[in-house]
Design a protein around this motif. Structure first.
Motif, PDB file in Angstrom:
ATOM      1  N   ILE A   1      -1.149  -5.621  -4.695  1.00  0.00           N
ATOM      2  CA  ILE A   1      -1.772  -4.801  -3.660  1.00  0.00           C
ATOM      3  C   ILE A   1      -1.732  -3.336  -4.086  1.00  0.00           C
ATOM      4  O   ILE A   1      -0.973  -2.942  -4.979  1.00  0.00           O
ATOM      5  CB  ILE A   1      -1.078  -4.955  -2.289  1.00  0.00           C
ATOM      6  CG1 ILE A   1       0.387  -4.507  -2.353  1.00  0.00           C
ATOM      7  CG2 ILE A   1      -1.200  -6.384  -1.777  1.00  0.00           C
ATOM      8  CD1 ILE A   1       1.048  -4.411  -0.982  1.00  0.00           C
ATOM      9  N   SER A   2      -2.554  -2.535  -3.437  1.00  0.00           N
ATOM     10  CA  SER A   2      -2.594  -1.103  -3.725  1.00  0.00           C
ATOM     11  C   SER A   2      -1.594  -0.378  -2.827  1.00  0.00           C
ATOM     12  O   SER A   2      -1.212  -0.879  -1.761  1.00  0.00           O
ATOM     13  CB  SER A   2      -3.992  -0.558  -3.456  1.00  0.00           C
ATOM     14  OG  SER A   2      -4.298  -0.637  -2.070  1.00  0.00           O
ATOM     15  N   PRO A   3      -1.164   0.825  -3.212  1.00  0.00           N
ATOM     16  CA  PRO A   3      -0.248   1.578  -2.343  1.00  0.00           C
ATOM     17  C   PRO A   3      -0.886   1.926  -1.005  1.00  0.00           C
ATOM     18  O   PRO A   3      -0.195   1.978   0.014  1.00  0.00           O
ATOM     19  CB  PRO A   3       0.077   2.828  -3.173  1.00  0.00           C
ATOM     20  CG  PRO A   3      -0.948   2.892  -4.246  1.00  0.00           C
ATOM     21  CD  PRO A   3      -1.384   1.495  -4.507  1.00  0.00           C
ATOM     22  N   ASP A   4      -2.198   2.144  -0.974  1.00  0.00           N
ATOM     23  CA  ASP A   4      -2.872   2.443   0.292  1.00  0.00           C
ATOM     24  C   ASP A   4      -2.840   1.233   1.228  1.00  0.00           C
ATOM     25  O   ASP A   4      -2.638   1.381   2.440  1.00  0.00           O
ATOM     26  CB  ASP A   4      -4.326   2.850   0.050  1.00  0.00           C
ATOM     27  CG  ASP A   4      -4.447   4.244  -0.538  1.00  0.00           C
ATOM     28  OD1 ASP A   4      -3.461   5.009  -0.467  1.00  0.00           O
ATOM     29  OD2 ASP A   4      -5.523   4.569  -1.087  1.00  0.00           O
ATOM     30  N   GLU A   5      -3.020   0.032   0.661  1.00  0.00           N
ATOM     31  CA  GLU A   5      -2.972  -1.174   1.482  1.00  0.00           C
ATOM     32  C   GLU A   5      -1.554  -1.397   1.994  1.00  0.00           C
ATOM     33  O   GLU A   5      -1.369  -1.789   3.153  1.00  0.00           O
ATOM     34  CB  GLU A   5      -3.439  -2.385   0.671  1.00  0.00           C
ATOM     35  CG  GLU A   5      -3.443  -3.701   1.441  1.00  0.00           C
ATOM     36  CD  GLU A   5      -4.392  -3.733   2.609  1.00  0.00           C
ATOM     37  OE1 GLU A   5      -4.179  -4.561   3.519  1.00  0.00           O
ATOM     38  OE2 GLU A   5      -5.368  -2.940   2.632  1.00  0.00           O
TER      39      GLU A   5
ATOM     40  N   MET B   1       5.233  -6.504  -4.334  1.00  0.00           N
ATOM     41  CA  MET B   1       5.849  -5.437  -3.558  1.00  0.00           C
ATOM     42  C   MET B   1       5.921  -5.846  -2.095  1.00  0.00           C
ATOM     43  O   MET B   1       5.269  -6.797  -1.664  1.00  0.00           O
ATOM     44  CB  MET B   1       5.036  -4.147  -3.721  1.00  0.00           C
ATOM     45  CG  MET B   1       4.988  -3.622  -5.147  1.00  0.00           C
ATOM     46  SD  MET B   1       6.600  -3.038  -5.752  1.00  0.00           S
ATOM     47  CE  MET B   1       6.728  -1.446  -4.898  1.00  0.00           C
ATOM     48  N   ASP B   2       6.705  -5.123  -1.309  1.00  0.00           N
ATOM     49  CA  ASP B   2       6.803  -5.385   0.123  1.00  0.00           C
ATOM     50  C   ASP B   2       5.409  -5.388   0.745  1.00  0.00           C
ATOM     51  O   ASP B   2       4.569  -4.541   0.404  1.00  0.00           O
ATOM     52  CB  ASP B   2       7.660  -4.309   0.805  1.00  0.00           C
ATOM     53  CG  ASP B   2       9.111  -4.364   0.370  1.00  0.00           C
ATOM     54  OD1 ASP B   2       9.625  -5.472   0.175  1.00  0.00           O
ATOM     55  OD2 ASP B   2       9.712  -3.286   0.213  1.00  0.00           O
ATOM     56  N   THR B   3       5.153  -6.329   1.639  1.00  0.00           N
ATOM     57  CA  THR B   3       3.893  -6.541   2.369  1.00  0.00           C
ATOM     58  C   THR B   3       2.798  -7.162   1.507  1.00  0.00           C
ATOM     59  O   THR B   3       1.660  -7.278   1.968  1.00  0.00           O
ATOM     60  CB  THR B   3       3.328  -5.256   3.020  1.00  0.00           C
ATOM     61  OG1 THR B   3       2.695  -4.422   2.043  1.00  0.00           O
ATOM     62  CG2 THR B   3       4.392  -4.470   3.772  1.00  0.00           C
ATOM     63  N   SER B   4       3.089  -7.584   0.283  1.00  0.00           N
ATOM     64  CA  SER B   4       2.029  -8.139  -0.569  1.00  0.00           C
ATOM     65  C   SER B   4       1.576  -9.516  -0.102  1.00  0.00           C
ATOM     66  O   SER B   4       0.519  -9.993  -0.530  1.00  0.00           O
ATOM     67  CB  SER B   4       2.490  -8.207  -2.029  1.00  0.00           C
ATOM     68  OG  SER B   4       3.635  -9.022  -2.169  1.00  0.00           O
ATOM     69  N   GLY B   5       2.366 -10.175   0.766  1.00  0.00           N
ATOM     70  CA  GLY B   5       1.884 -11.399   1.380  1.00  0.00           C
ATOM     71  C   GLY B   5       2.516 -12.684   0.907  1.00  0.00           C
ATOM     72  O   GLY B   5       1.889 -13.745   0.983  1.00  0.00           O
TER      73      GLY B   5
ATOM     74  N   VAL C   1      11.862   2.178  -1.290  1.00  0.00           N
ATOM     75  CA  VAL C   1      11.261   1.446  -2.403  1.00  0.00           C
ATOM     76  C   VAL C   1       9.839   1.929  -2.645  1.00  0.00           C
ATOM     77  O   VAL C   1       9.390   2.037  -3.793  1.00  0.00           O
ATOM     78  CB  VAL C   1      11.289  -0.071  -2.128  1.00  0.00           C
ATOM     79  CG1 VAL C   1      10.499  -0.833  -3.189  1.00  0.00           C
ATOM     80  CG2 VAL C   1      12.732  -0.568  -2.083  1.00  0.00           C
ATOM     81  N   ARG C   2       9.126   2.230  -1.575  1.00  0.00           N
ATOM     82  CA  ARG C   2       7.738   2.704  -1.706  1.00  0.00           C
ATOM     83  C   ARG C   2       7.661   3.989  -2.531  1.00  0.00           C
ATOM     84  O   ARG C   2       6.706   4.202  -3.283  1.00  0.00           O
ATOM     85  CB  ARG C   2       7.149   2.917  -0.315  1.00  0.00           C
ATOM     86  CG  ARG C   2       5.723   3.433  -0.310  1.00  0.00           C
ATOM     87  CD  ARG C   2       5.136   3.428   1.095  1.00  0.00           C
ATOM     88  NE  ARG C   2       3.922   4.226   1.150  1.00  0.00           N
ATOM     89  CZ  ARG C   2       2.736   3.854   0.684  1.00  0.00           C
ATOM     90  NH1 ARG C   2       2.604   2.660   0.124  1.00  0.00           N
ATOM     91  NH2 ARG C   2       1.699   4.640   0.760  1.00  0.00           N
ATOM     92  N   LYS C   3       8.674   4.843  -2.406  1.00  0.00           N
ATOM     93  CA  LYS C   3       8.701   6.085  -3.180  1.00  0.00           C
ATOM     94  C   LYS C   3       8.812   5.807  -4.682  1.00  0.00           C
ATOM     95  O   LYS C   3       8.489   6.671  -5.505  1.00  0.00           O
ATOM     96  CB  LYS C   3       9.878   6.956  -2.733  1.00  0.00           C
ATOM     97  CG  LYS C   3       9.764   7.471  -1.306  1.00  0.00           C
ATOM     98  CD  LYS C   3      11.020   8.235  -0.911  1.00  0.00           C
ATOM     99  CE  LYS C   3      10.968   8.690   0.532  1.00  0.00           C
ATOM    100  NZ  LYS C   3      12.223   9.391   0.944  1.00  0.00           N
ATOM    101  N   GLN C   4       9.263   4.603  -5.036  1.00  0.00           N
ATOM    102  CA  GLN C   4       9.445   4.238  -6.443  1.00  0.00           C
ATOM    103  C   GLN C   4       8.273   3.409  -6.977  1.00  0.00           C
ATOM    104  O   GLN C   4       8.406   2.728  -7.987  1.00  0.00           O
ATOM    105  CB  GLN C   4      10.748   3.435  -6.596  1.00  0.00           C
ATOM    106  CG  GLN C   4      12.001   4.204  -6.190  1.00  0.00           C
ATOM    107  CD  GLN C   4      13.222   3.304  -6.146  1.00  0.00           C
ATOM    108  OE1 GLN C   4      13.247   2.293  -5.442  1.00  0.00           O
ATOM    109  NE2 GLN C   4      14.247   3.659  -6.918  1.00  0.00           N
ATOM    110  N   TRP C   5       7.145   3.467  -6.299  1.00  0.00           N
ATOM    111  CA  TRP C   5       5.987   2.639  -6.674  1.00  0.00           C
ATOM    112  C   TRP C   5       5.659   2.726  -8.160  1.00  0.00           C
ATOM    113  O   TRP C   5       5.522   1.685  -8.828  1.00  0.00           O
ATOM    114  CB  TRP C   5       4.783   3.029  -5.834  1.00  0.00           C
ATOM    115  CG  TRP C   5       3.610   2.092  -5.964  1.00  0.00           C
ATOM    116  CD1 TRP C   5       2.687   2.066  -6.986  1.00  0.00           C
ATOM    117  CD2 TRP C   5       3.257   1.030  -5.077  1.00  0.00           C
ATOM    118  NE1 TRP C   5       1.768   1.064  -6.773  1.00  0.00           N
ATOM    119  CE2 TRP C   5       2.097   0.409  -5.605  1.00  0.00           C
ATOM    120  CE3 TRP C   5       3.799   0.548  -3.884  1.00  0.00           C
ATOM    121  CZ2 TRP C   5       1.476  -0.669  -4.979  1.00  0.00           C
ATOM    122  CZ3 TRP C   5       3.173  -0.510  -3.262  1.00  0.00           C
ATOM    123  CH2 TRP C   5       2.031  -1.108  -3.821  1.00  0.00           C
ATOM    124  N   PRO C   6       5.491   3.907  -8.761  1.00  0.00           N
ATOM    125  CA  PRO C   6       5.150   3.960 -10.198  1.00  0.00           C
ATOM    126  C   PRO C   6       6.196   3.289 -11.078  1.00  0.00           C
ATOM    127  O   PRO C   6       5.847   2.597 -12.038  1.00  0.00           O
ATOM    128  CB  PRO C   6       5.058   5.466 -10.491  1.00  0.00           C
ATOM    129  CG  PRO C   6       4.805   6.103  -9.160  1.00  0.00           C
ATOM    130  CD  PRO C   6       5.556   5.264  -8.170  1.00  0.00           C
TER     131      PRO C   6
END
Length: 276
Positions: A179-183, A74-78, A208-213
């Motif tokens: 990564i977790s959604p909180d991270e 996901m975005d920001t996962s590194g 995209v974050r809203k579509q995490w599940p």
């Protein structure tokens, strides 16, 4: 918090995808490869990066073998950070990176794997894909652009494509940076709060974050359908950036060691040569 999954005989066994699984069973906070304090871990990462450089030199000089590292997350996962630190000591001569963005009009006019063929590793090359062909079995189904049957067909086509690569000398390692959604929330906010990082932020990241599940389910299906003995998927706990880099560096070093790359043969024409 989930339990550590590493084992003594094969520390990666518990993180290798085999069949159906749930990402909730993998703890993104886990640090099974951490040894000692942060300074000790950084020293170890430097040593692994140096060893990776030596192994990559052997790969580069040794002929037809190749290595493809696929990074998804996901975005920001590194993904960028992994490339920056794991290959910090590696010669650019034999390492190449390809970043997969949204398909261009030219790419959309062809089959979804067309753009991948142009950037497969050459003989003796270590290739890194920052995102990959897996975007085409993640983004379209989540957004309803293709149905379940088409997603299944694409996964089968990916398996055939990767079999072609492995049959012709390419070792494939695929890592999902978990990564977790909180991270992710913390990392996205850091980009918003720091003007020097604004270029990394897109308003689309919030959608995209809203579509995490939905994305987690799509990843579970795609990884389960395409993890094979020849091209396995690994779930890499990625909340801890240093540990993420350590784990991937160790995985690559072990992979190259297991390829049993022979040192390049000496050139008999150079025997006794003296440079004046």
């Amino acid at each position: 918090m989930g339990k550590a999954r590493a084992t003594s005989d094969d520390p990666f066994k518990g993180y290798r995808v085999k069949g159906k699984f749930k990402l909730r069973d993998f703890d993104p906070e886990a640090t099974p490869f951490a040894r000692g304090d942060e300074a000790a871990q950084r020293t170890r990462l430097d040593a692994l990066a140096t060893e990776l450089d030596a192994l990559q030199d052997r790969l580069h000089a040794g002929g037809e073998r190749k290595l493809l590292l696929v990074l998804q997350g996901m975005d920001t996962s590194g993904k960028d950070g992994t490339i920056r630190w794991v290959f910090s000591k590696t010669s650019p001569l034999g390492v190449r990176v390809a970043a997969f963005k949204a398909p261009t009009e030219e790419e959309r006019a062809r089959d979804f794997l067309w753009r991948c063929h142009a950037v497969v590793p050459r003989a003796g090359e270590l290739m890194v894909w920052n995102r990959s062909h897996y975007e085409d079995v993640l983004v379209p189904p989540v957004n309803g652009w293709i149905d379940k049957d088409e997603t299944t067909r694409r996964c089968e086509q990916i398996n055939a494509f990767e079999s072609l690569l492995t049959d012709t000398g390419t070792q494939i390692v695929k890592c999902f940076l978990h990564i977790s959604p909180d991270e992710q929330k913390k990392r996205l906010q850091a980009r918003v709060d720091d003007p020097a990082k604004h270029w990394k932020f897109s308003m689309g990241d919030l959608e995209v974050r809203k579509q995490w599940p939905q994305y987690m389910r799509a990843y579970e299906r795609a990884l389960a359908a395409t993890s094979s003995a020849a091209a396995p998927w690994y779930v890499i706990p990625a909340n801890d950036k240093l540990h993420r880099n350590l784990m991937i560096a160790e995985l690559l070093v072990r992979t190259l060691q297991n390829m049993k790359l022979a040192p390049p043969q000496a050139n008999s024409a150079l025997a006794g040569l003296r440079v004046e």
